[in-house]
Design a protein around this motif. Structure first.
Motif, PDB file in Angstrom:
ATOM      1  N   LEU A  41      -4.733  21.718  27.585  1.00  0.00           N
ATOM      2  CA  LEU A  41      -5.786  22.659  27.981  1.00  0.00           C
ATOM      3  C   LEU A  41      -6.097  22.374  29.450  1.00  0.00           C
ATOM      4  O   LEU A  41      -6.757  21.404  29.779  1.00  0.00           O
ATOM      5  CB  LEU A  41      -7.030  22.460  27.107  1.00  0.00           C
ATOM      6  N   TRP A  42      -5.620  23.219  30.323  1.00  0.00           N
ATOM      7  CA  TRP A  42      -5.641  22.935  31.759  1.00  0.00           C
ATOM      8  C   TRP A  42      -7.043  22.767  32.329  1.00  0.00           C
ATOM      9  O   TRP A  42      -7.233  22.156  33.375  1.00  0.00           O
ATOM     10  CB  TRP A  42      -4.894  24.035  32.523  1.00  0.00           C
ATOM     11  N   TYR A  43      -8.073  23.285  31.646  1.00  0.00           N
ATOM     12  CA  TYR A  43      -9.425  23.220  32.200  1.00  0.00           C
ATOM     13  C   TYR A  43     -10.217  22.017  31.686  1.00  0.00           C
ATOM     14  O   TYR A  43     -11.410  21.909  31.937  1.00  0.00           O
ATOM     15  CB  TYR A  43     -10.198  24.509  31.882  1.00  0.00           C
ATOM     16  N   THR A  44      -9.588  21.117  30.931  1.00  0.00           N
ATOM     17  CA  THR A  44     -10.300  19.935  30.436  1.00  0.00           C
ATOM     18  C   THR A  44      -9.895  18.699  31.231  1.00  0.00           C
ATOM     19  O   THR A  44      -8.908  18.707  31.973  1.00  0.00           O
ATOM     20  CB  THR A  44     -10.005  19.671  28.947  1.00  0.00           C
ATOM     21  N   SER A  45     -10.654  17.626  31.024  1.00  0.00           N
ATOM     22  CA  SER A  45     -10.355  16.363  31.706  1.00  0.00           C
ATOM     23  C   SER A  45      -9.617  15.386  30.799  1.00  0.00           C
ATOM     24  O   SER A  45      -9.474  14.223  31.137  1.00  0.00           O
ATOM     25  CB  SER A  45     -11.661  15.714  32.181  1.00  0.00           C
ATOM     26  N   ALA A  46      -9.149  15.854  29.655  1.00  0.00           N
ATOM     27  CA  ALA A  46      -8.459  14.963  28.726  1.00  0.00           C
ATOM     28  C   ALA A  46      -7.093  14.560  29.292  1.00  0.00           C
ATOM     29  O   ALA A  46      -6.338  15.415  29.753  1.00  0.00           O
ATOM     30  CB  ALA A  46      -8.278  15.646  27.375  1.00  0.00           C
ATOM     31  N   PRO A  47      -6.762  13.281  29.244  1.00  0.00           N
ATOM     32  CA  PRO A  47      -5.470  12.831  29.766  1.00  0.00           C
ATOM     33  C   PRO A  47      -4.347  13.062  28.761  1.00  0.00           C
ATOM     34  O   PRO A  47      -4.595  13.209  27.560  1.00  0.00           O
ATOM     35  CB  PRO A  47      -5.693  11.329  29.966  1.00  0.00           C
ATOM     36  N   ALA A  48      -3.126  13.083  29.243  1.00  0.00           N
ATOM     37  CA  ALA A  48      -1.974  13.077  28.342  1.00  0.00           C
ATOM     38  C   ALA A  48      -1.917  11.703  27.676  1.00  0.00           C
ATOM     39  O   ALA A  48      -2.427  10.717  28.222  1.00  0.00           O
ATOM     40  CB  ALA A  48      -0.690  13.339  29.130  1.00  0.00           C
ATOM     41  N   PRO A  49      -1.302  11.603  26.484  1.00  0.00           N
ATOM     42  CA  PRO A  49      -1.249  10.291  25.813  1.00  0.00           C
ATOM     43  C   PRO A  49      -0.694   9.172  26.691  1.00  0.00           C
ATOM     44  O   PRO A  49      -1.206   8.047  26.655  1.00  0.00           O
ATOM     45  CB  PRO A  49      -0.350  10.564  24.600  1.00  0.00           C
ATOM     46  N   ASP A  50       0.319   9.495  27.503  1.00  0.00           N
ATOM     47  CA  ASP A  50       0.899   8.445  28.346  1.00  0.00           C
ATOM     48  C   ASP A  50       0.073   8.156  29.598  1.00  0.00           C
ATOM     49  O   ASP A  50       0.397   7.256  30.368  1.00  0.00           O
ATOM     50  CB  ASP A  50       2.346   8.779  28.722  1.00  0.00           C
ATOM     51  N   THR A 138     -19.341  22.172  33.256  1.00  0.00           N
ATOM     52  CA  THR A 138     -18.059  22.531  32.660  1.00  0.00           C
ATOM     53  C   THR A 138     -17.405  23.629  33.486  1.00  0.00           C
ATOM     54  O   THR A 138     -18.052  24.270  34.319  1.00  0.00           O
ATOM     55  CB  THR A 138     -18.239  22.968  31.187  1.00  0.00           C
ATOM     56  N   HIS A 139     -16.137  23.824  33.244  1.00  0.00           N
ATOM     57  CA  HIS A 139     -15.377  24.876  33.927  1.00  0.00           C
ATOM     58  C   HIS A 139     -15.883  26.241  33.473  1.00  0.00           C
ATOM     59  O   HIS A 139     -16.159  26.458  32.291  1.00  0.00           O
ATOM     60  CB  HIS A 139     -13.892  24.721  33.582  1.00  0.00           C
ATOM     61  N   TRP A 140     -15.998  27.168  34.406  1.00  0.00           N
ATOM     62  CA  TRP A 140     -16.429  28.534  34.096  1.00  0.00           C
ATOM     63  C   TRP A 140     -15.583  29.149  32.984  1.00  0.00           C
ATOM     64  O   TRP A 140     -16.087  29.877  32.134  1.00  0.00           O
ATOM     65  CB  TRP A 140     -16.330  29.385  35.362  1.00  0.00           C
ATOM     66  N   LEU A 141     -14.293  28.860  32.939  1.00  0.00           N
ATOM     67  CA  LEU A 141     -13.405  29.457  31.956  1.00  0.00           C
ATOM     68  C   LEU A 141     -13.380  28.729  30.614  1.00  0.00           C
ATOM     69  O   LEU A 141     -12.740  29.195  29.684  1.00  0.00           O
ATOM     70  CB  LEU A 141     -11.981  29.549  32.523  1.00  0.00           C
ATOM     71  N   GLY A 158     -26.894  27.399  37.004  1.00  0.00           N
ATOM     72  CA  GLY A 158     -26.159  28.193  37.976  1.00  0.00           C
ATOM     73  C   GLY A 158     -24.682  27.875  37.960  1.00  0.00           C
ATOM     74  O   GLY A 158     -24.193  27.119  37.116  1.00  0.00           O
ATOM     75  N   ILE A 159     -23.978  28.466  38.903  1.00  0.00           N
ATOM     76  CA  ILE A 159     -22.530  28.307  39.017  1.00  0.00           C
ATOM     77  C   ILE A 159     -22.206  27.835  40.420  1.00  0.00           C
ATOM     78  O   ILE A 159     -22.644  28.452  41.405  1.00  0.00           O
ATOM     79  CB  ILE A 159     -21.800  29.635  38.720  1.00  0.00           C
ATOM     80  N   LEU A 160     -21.464  26.736  40.513  1.00  0.00           N
ATOM     81  CA  LEU A 160     -20.988  26.231  41.800  1.00  0.00           C
ATOM     82  C   LEU A 160     -19.588  26.782  42.000  1.00  0.00           C
ATOM     83  O   LEU A 160     -18.636  26.341  41.352  1.00  0.00           O
ATOM     84  CB  LEU A 160     -20.984  24.701  41.798  1.00  0.00           C
ATOM     85  N   ARG A 161     -19.462  27.771  42.861  1.00  0.00           N
ATOM     86  CA  ARG A 161     -18.173  28.438  43.035  1.00  0.00           C
ATOM     87  C   ARG A 161     -17.265  27.620  43.934  1.00  0.00           C
ATOM     88  O   ARG A 161     -17.707  27.016  44.911  1.00  0.00           O
ATOM     89  CB  ARG A 161     -18.412  29.841  43.595  1.00  0.00           C
ATOM     90  N   ASN A 162     -15.954  27.598  43.573  1.00  0.00           N
ATOM     91  CA  ASN A 162     -14.972  26.770  44.297  1.00  0.00           C
ATOM     92  C   ASN A 162     -15.487  25.342  44.446  1.00  0.00           C
ATOM     93  O   ASN A 162     -15.385  24.729  45.507  1.00  0.00           O
ATOM     94  CB  ASN A 162     -14.654  27.361  45.678  1.00  0.00           C
ATOM     95  N   HIS A 163     -16.000  24.815  43.362  1.00  0.00           N
ATOM     96  CA  HIS A 163     -16.688  23.523  43.393  1.00  0.00           C
ATOM     97  C   HIS A 163     -15.743  22.337  43.537  1.00  0.00           C
ATOM     98  O   HIS A 163     -16.048  21.365  44.217  1.00  0.00           O
ATOM     99  CB  HIS A 163     -17.525  23.373  42.119  1.00  0.00           C
ATOM    100  N   SER A 164     -14.590  22.403  42.866  1.00  0.00           N
ATOM    101  CA  SER A 164     -13.665  21.275  42.936  1.00  0.00           C
ATOM    102  C   SER A 164     -12.231  21.745  42.742  1.00  0.00           C
ATOM    103  O   SER A 164     -11.980  22.833  42.228  1.00  0.00           O
ATOM    104  CB  SER A 164     -14.017  20.207  41.891  1.00  0.00           C
ATOM    105  N   ARG A 165     -11.311  20.889  43.179  1.00  0.00           N
ATOM    106  CA  ARG A 165      -9.889  21.202  43.058  1.00  0.00           C
ATOM    107  C   ARG A 165      -9.314  20.483  41.850  1.00  0.00           C
ATOM    108  O   ARG A 165      -9.508  19.289  41.679  1.00  0.00           O
ATOM    109  CB  ARG A 165      -9.145  20.787  44.329  1.00  0.00           C
ATOM    110  N   LEU A 166      -8.599  21.230  41.008  1.00  0.00           N
ATOM    111  CA  LEU A 166      -7.973  20.663  39.823  1.00  0.00           C
ATOM    112  C   LEU A 166      -6.627  20.034  40.181  1.00  0.00           C
ATOM    113  O   LEU A 166      -6.086  20.300  41.261  1.00  0.00           O
ATOM    114  CB  LEU A 166      -7.793  21.759  38.765  1.00  0.00           C
ATOM    115  N   PRO A 167      -6.077  19.197  39.285  1.00  0.00           N
ATOM    116  CA  PRO A 167      -4.803  18.534  39.592  1.00  0.00           C
ATOM    117  C   PRO A 167      -3.678  19.496  39.962  1.00  0.00           C
ATOM    118  O   PRO A 167      -2.791  19.148  40.745  1.00  0.00           O
ATOM    119  CB  PRO A 167      -4.482  17.780  38.298  1.00  0.00           C
ATOM    120  N   ASP A 168      -3.699  20.728  39.421  1.00  0.00           N
ATOM    121  CA  ASP A 168      -2.639  21.680  39.752  1.00  0.00           C
ATOM    122  C   ASP A 168      -2.898  22.425  41.069  1.00  0.00           C
ATOM    123  O   ASP A 168      -2.134  23.300  41.456  1.00  0.00           O
ATOM    124  CB  ASP A 168      -2.441  22.691  38.609  1.00  0.00           C
ATOM    125  N   GLY A 169      -3.994  22.079  41.743  1.00  0.00           N
ATOM    126  CA  GLY A 169      -4.316  22.695  43.025  1.00  0.00           C
ATOM    127  C   GLY A 169      -5.255  23.890  42.926  1.00  0.00           C
ATOM    128  O   GLY A 169      -5.772  24.357  43.950  1.00  0.00           O
TER     129      GLY A 169
END
Length: 198
Positions: A41-50, A138-141, A158-169
């Motif tokens: 789930l690209w919008y979560t902070s959960a890591p891959a098992p490895d 949380t992520h808007w989506l 409220g909503i912080l727009r363009n608040h942070s960059r995700l690992p995929d850019g």
């Protein structure tokens, strides 16, 4: 709320026990995050098992720096680790903190685990740490997360727009919710009622 406010002991309810995160929780977290492949789930902070080891080390580092207090969430029924959550972005001067970095195994979702975990964290924040406000972000989506936060009784600030960059850019719009101290008695009663219905 002191500068050392995040030295929190284990918090236990009827369904979950929140244990201060430790290296010993690594295997349990690997099994939990694999249940439902949460990392996909690209919008979560959960890591891959490895990647659990790196995730765990980053959480422990933030805890040792006094920036956060991470917890492993243990099911009282099964004894298994079913996820993680934490206090973060603590502001001792303004007596505020955030509850975040929360994810649960798919089998633990919609079971009451999240409600009781949040209840335990909120109760400790307002009644022991004397917080004046607790935030959730949380992520808007992430519609499921937004709905779960609202069900707790938190209000959208409220909503912080363009608040942070995700690992995929890509850029994340962050939705900010909060519960303030004057709202806690009603929210507490609401959460206790929900738990009694389970």
């Amino acid at each position: 709320m002191s500068d050392r406010c995040l030295q929190v002991p284990a918090l236990q309810g009827h369904h979950v026990r929140l244990e201060p995160l430790a290296q010993a929780h690594a295997e349990g977290l690997r099994l939990a995050v694999a249940d439902g492949e949460l990392h996909r789930l690209w919008y979560t902070s959960a890591p891959a098992p490895d990647a659990v080891e790196a995730y765990l080390q980053a959480a422990l580092h933030a805890t040792s720096d006094g920036q956060a207090q991470a917890f492993a969430v243990r099911s009282m029924a099964s004894g298994a680790i079913v996820g993680t959550t934490r206090y973060c972005h603590a502001d001792a001067v303004n007596r505020r903190l955030e509850i975040g970095y929360t994810w649960y195994a798919a089998s633990a979702q919609r079971t009451g685990v999240n409600t009781e975990s949040k209840y335990l964290l909120l109760r400790h924040a307002f009644e022991q740490l004397d917080c004046i406000a607790v935030e959730f972000r949380t992520h808007w989506l992430n519609q499921r997360s937004r709905a779960a936060i609202a069900r707790l009784g938190a209000r959208q600030d409220g909503i912080l727009r363009n608040h942070s960059r995700l690992p995929d850019g890509s850029l994340r719009d962050t939705v900010v919710f909060s519960i303030i101290a004057s709202e806690w008695p009603a929210v507490k009663q609401h959460l206790q009622f929900i738990q009694e219905q389970r």
